[in-house]
Motif scaffolding. Structure first.
Motif, PDB file in Angstrom:
ATOM      1  N   LEU A  43      12.507  24.036  -6.455  1.00 53.91           N
ATOM      2  CA  LEU A  43      12.311  25.659  -5.973  1.00 53.91           C
ATOM      3  C   LEU A  43      11.930  26.322  -6.499  1.00 53.91           C
ATOM      4  O   LEU A  43      11.126  27.528  -7.257  1.00 53.91           O
ATOM      5  CB  LEU A  43      13.223  25.837  -4.561  1.00 53.91           C
ATOM      6  CG  LEU A  43      12.157  27.161  -3.761  1.00 53.91           C
ATOM      7  CD1 LEU A  43      10.408  27.259  -3.190  1.00 53.91           C
ATOM      8  CD2 LEU A  43      12.788  27.411  -2.715  1.00 53.91           C
ATOM      9  N   LEU A  47       9.069  27.152  -9.056  1.00 56.87           N
ATOM     10  CA  LEU A  47       7.826  28.407  -8.566  1.00 56.87           C
ATOM     11  C   LEU A  47       7.470  29.280  -9.662  1.00 56.87           C
ATOM     12  O   LEU A  47       6.431  30.366 -10.826  1.00 56.87           O
ATOM     13  CB  LEU A  47       8.472  29.361  -7.806  1.00 56.87           C
ATOM     14  CG  LEU A  47       8.254  29.093  -6.395  1.00 56.87           C
ATOM     15  CD1 LEU A  47       8.954  29.901  -5.389  1.00 56.87           C
ATOM     16  CD2 LEU A  47       7.028  29.416  -5.820  1.00 56.87           C
ATOM     17  N   ASN A  51       3.783  30.634 -11.085  1.00 54.89           N
ATOM     18  CA  ASN A  51       3.746  32.032 -10.982  1.00 54.89           C
ATOM     19  C   ASN A  51       3.241  32.736 -12.674  1.00 54.89           C
ATOM     20  O   ASN A  51       2.956  33.797 -12.675  1.00 54.89           O
ATOM     21  CB  ASN A  51       4.677  32.458 -10.776  1.00 54.89           C
ATOM     22  CG  ASN A  51       5.621  32.860  -9.046  1.00 54.89           C
ATOM     23  OD1 ASN A  51       4.987  32.141  -8.837  1.00 54.89           O
ATOM     24  ND2 ASN A  51       6.540  32.824  -8.850  1.00 54.89           N
ATOM     25  N   TYR A  67       1.873  21.907  -7.286  1.00 54.12           N
ATOM     26  CA  TYR A  67       2.135  22.380  -6.027  1.00 54.12           C
ATOM     27  C   TYR A  67       2.962  21.513  -4.530  1.00 54.12           C
ATOM     28  O   TYR A  67       3.620  22.413  -4.163  1.00 54.12           O
ATOM     29  CB  TYR A  67       0.613  22.824  -5.963  1.00 54.12           C
ATOM     30  CG  TYR A  67       0.598  24.143  -6.364  1.00 54.12           C
ATOM     31  CD1 TYR A  67       0.952  25.563  -5.458  1.00 54.12           C
ATOM     32  CD2 TYR A  67      -0.305  24.266  -7.012  1.00 54.12           C
ATOM     33  CE1 TYR A  67       0.362  27.059  -5.830  1.00 54.12           C
ATOM     34  CE2 TYR A  67      -1.222  25.500  -7.479  1.00 54.12           C
ATOM     35  CZ  TYR A  67      -1.006  26.469  -6.995  1.00 54.12           C
ATOM     36  OH  TYR A  67      -1.398  27.874  -7.331  1.00 54.12           O
ATOM     37  N   ALA A  74      10.574  23.568  -0.675  1.00 49.46           N
ATOM     38  CA  ALA A  74      10.607  25.071  -0.508  1.00 49.46           C
ATOM     39  C   ALA A  74      10.477  24.316   0.737  1.00 49.46           C
ATOM     40  O   ALA A  74      11.497  25.242   2.071  1.00 49.46           O
ATOM     41  CB  ALA A  74       8.915  25.703  -0.434  1.00 49.46           C
ATOM     42  N   SER A  79      12.621  27.787   2.919  1.00 49.57           N
ATOM     43  CA  SER A  79      11.376  28.870   2.075  1.00 49.57           C
ATOM     44  C   SER A  79       9.952  28.491   2.750  1.00 49.57           C
ATOM     45  O   SER A  79       9.145  28.303   2.072  1.00 49.57           O
ATOM     46  CB  SER A  79      11.203  28.757   1.391  1.00 49.57           C
ATOM     47  OG  SER A  79      12.610  28.963   0.521  1.00 49.57           O
ATOM     48  N   GLU A  81       7.214  30.843   3.613  1.00 50.74           N
ATOM     49  CA  GLU A  81       5.625  31.229   3.222  1.00 50.74           C
ATOM     50  C   GLU A  81       5.830  30.593   1.571  1.00 50.74           C
ATOM     51  O   GLU A  81       4.157  30.215   1.559  1.00 50.74           O
ATOM     52  CB  GLU A  81       6.823  32.409   3.174  1.00 50.74           C
ATOM     53  CG  GLU A  81       6.697  32.954   4.611  1.00 50.74           C
ATOM     54  CD  GLU A  81       5.487  33.399   5.181  1.00 50.74           C
ATOM     55  OE1 GLU A  81       4.198  33.727   4.946  1.00 50.74           O
ATOM     56  OE2 GLU A  81       5.472  32.978   6.642  1.00 50.74           O
ATOM     57  N   VAL A  82       6.873  30.306   0.649  1.00 50.60           N
ATOM     58  CA  VAL A  82       6.572  29.803  -0.238  1.00 50.60           C
ATOM     59  C   VAL A  82       5.507  28.768   0.593  1.00 50.60           C
ATOM     60  O   VAL A  82       4.387  28.020  -0.193  1.00 50.60           O
ATOM     61  CB  VAL A  82       7.501  29.246  -1.136  1.00 50.60           C
ATOM     62  CG1 VAL A  82       7.117  28.842  -2.345  1.00 50.60           C
ATOM     63  CG2 VAL A  82       8.365  30.490  -1.086  1.00 50.60           C
ATOM     64  N   ASP A  85       1.957  29.250   1.651  1.00 52.28           N
ATOM     65  CA  ASP A  85       1.396  29.395   0.214  1.00 52.28           C
ATOM     66  C   ASP A  85       0.809  27.797  -0.388  1.00 52.28           C
ATOM     67  O   ASP A  85      -0.526  28.173  -1.070  1.00 52.28           O
ATOM     68  CB  ASP A  85       1.780  30.608  -1.071  1.00 52.28           C
ATOM     69  CG  ASP A  85       1.925  31.457   0.035  1.00 52.28           C
ATOM     70  OD1 ASP A  85       1.633  32.057   1.391  1.00 52.28           O
ATOM     71  OD2 ASP A  85       2.712  32.328  -0.277  1.00 52.28           O
ATOM     72  N   CYS A  86       2.047  27.578  -0.999  1.00 48.86           N
ATOM     73  CA  CYS A  86       1.163  25.752  -1.835  1.00 48.86           C
ATOM     74  C   CYS A  86       0.171  25.213  -1.523  1.00 48.86           C
ATOM     75  O   CYS A  86      -0.826  24.477  -2.010  1.00 48.86           O
ATOM     76  CB  CYS A  86       2.974  25.736  -2.222  1.00 48.86           C
ATOM     77  SG  CYS A  86       3.823  26.079  -3.385  1.00 48.86           S
TER      78      CYS A  86
END
Length: 297
Positions: A43, A47, A51, A67, A74, A79, A81-82, A85-86
């Motif tokens: 993670l 990330l 990013n 991804y 995540a 995690s 939210e991460v 998003d992925c």
């Protein structure tokens, strides 16, 4: 199974990356290749690459693999939210992918939306009944919910199709042992020994189960499998040496000490234990002696 060389390389890369020495992608690739779950590290370093637009573009098609890897890490780390998003990025790139669909179901599972996750997994399995990963997610979900009997049911259904999955047989055996269903566990270990006869841990686990069940025939068979464990490990398995002694003592009680050959084998095992303890734990030799004396070998 991860070799010592691979483990050493992984540890070297992990230390290098953690100390800012670069090699994050190589590390992440090796973790994926070895099918390990270093979720917190994946993670963090995954990330960092995703990013950074420049680093991400340098990956080419492997960007999508990363991804997916980061999304799973995540989920492991909660995690969410991460992970979300992925998964959104992957949904946009691969709108009809069953692989992405599995990630969506795993996200539901991580949120505790069990009914929705079950519905998603069922839908995916209707389209591809031979998807091993999704079938095993159902097992994992049942265990997470505390539904151990449900996990057993799913594992048995899974093994009707994928009979050569050694990890699944071992997982089922361990669940049976935890529920004290020793006869069922013994069957699982028999399957493992048939398919992987040179793995000493299977012989040892089978012997432990038979010893626990008890009875003369089971004890005699357990002793044979403790002996095969010793043979496969070059005489280096302390648990198996103890097993020989314990089986001999129990058999002696049942047969009123009539089998002298059994006792001779036990004396050899006891001597090997004493030698091992003198070399590695000399302060515990007296405790070993007391324990062996109580067995009346």
């Amino acid at each position: 199974m991860v070799t010592k060389t691979e483990e050493s390389k992984l540890q070297e890369l992990e230390t290098q990356v953690e100390n800012g020495g670069g090699g994050a992608w190589e590390y992440l690739s090796l973790v994926r290749k070895l099918k390990l779950r270093r979720s917190d590290k994946v993670l963090k370093h995954g990330l960092a690459i995703l990013n950074d637009p420049k680093k991400r573009s340098n990956l080419g098609p492997d960007e999508w693999t990363l991804y997916e890897q980061v999304a799973i890490a995540a989920l492991d780390c909660q995690s969410l939210e991460v992970a979300k998003d992925c998964i959104k990025v992957l949904q946009k790139k691969f709108p009809d992918s069953k692989r992405v669909g599995r990630l969506e179901a795993m996200l539901l599972e991580a949120k505790g939306s069990w009914a929705e996750a079950e519905k998603a997994y069922s839908s995916l399995l209707e389209e591809n009944p031979l998807d091993q990963a999704i079938s095993m997610r159902r097992v994992a979900m049942a265990k997470a919910r505390g539904d151990i009997l449900g996990a057993i049911d799913w594992l048995n259904k899974y093994l009707e199709i994928f009979m050569a999955d050694h990890d699944a047989w071992r997982e089922l055996a361990e669940i049976y042992v935890s529920l004290q269903m020793y006869k069922q566990a013994a069957f699982c270990y028999e399957e493992l020994i048939l398919s992987q006869p040179m793995i000493p841990l299977h012989h040892l686990a089978y012997a432990d189960v038979l010893y626990t069940i008890g009875g003369l025939e089971n004890l005699q068979t357990a002793k044979k499998y403790y002996a095969s464990t010793i043979e496969l490990t070059g005489g280096k398995n302390t648990r198996a040496l103890y097993g020989i002694c314990l089986c001999t003592s129990a058999i002696g009680q049942l047969t009123k000490g009539k089998n002298s050959e059994d006792k001779e084998i036990a004396r050899l095992a006891a001597a090997a234990l004493e030698k091992d303890y003198k070399q590695s734990s000399s302060d515990k030799v007296s405790l070993l002696g007391s324990a062996l004396k109580s067995l009346k070998l």
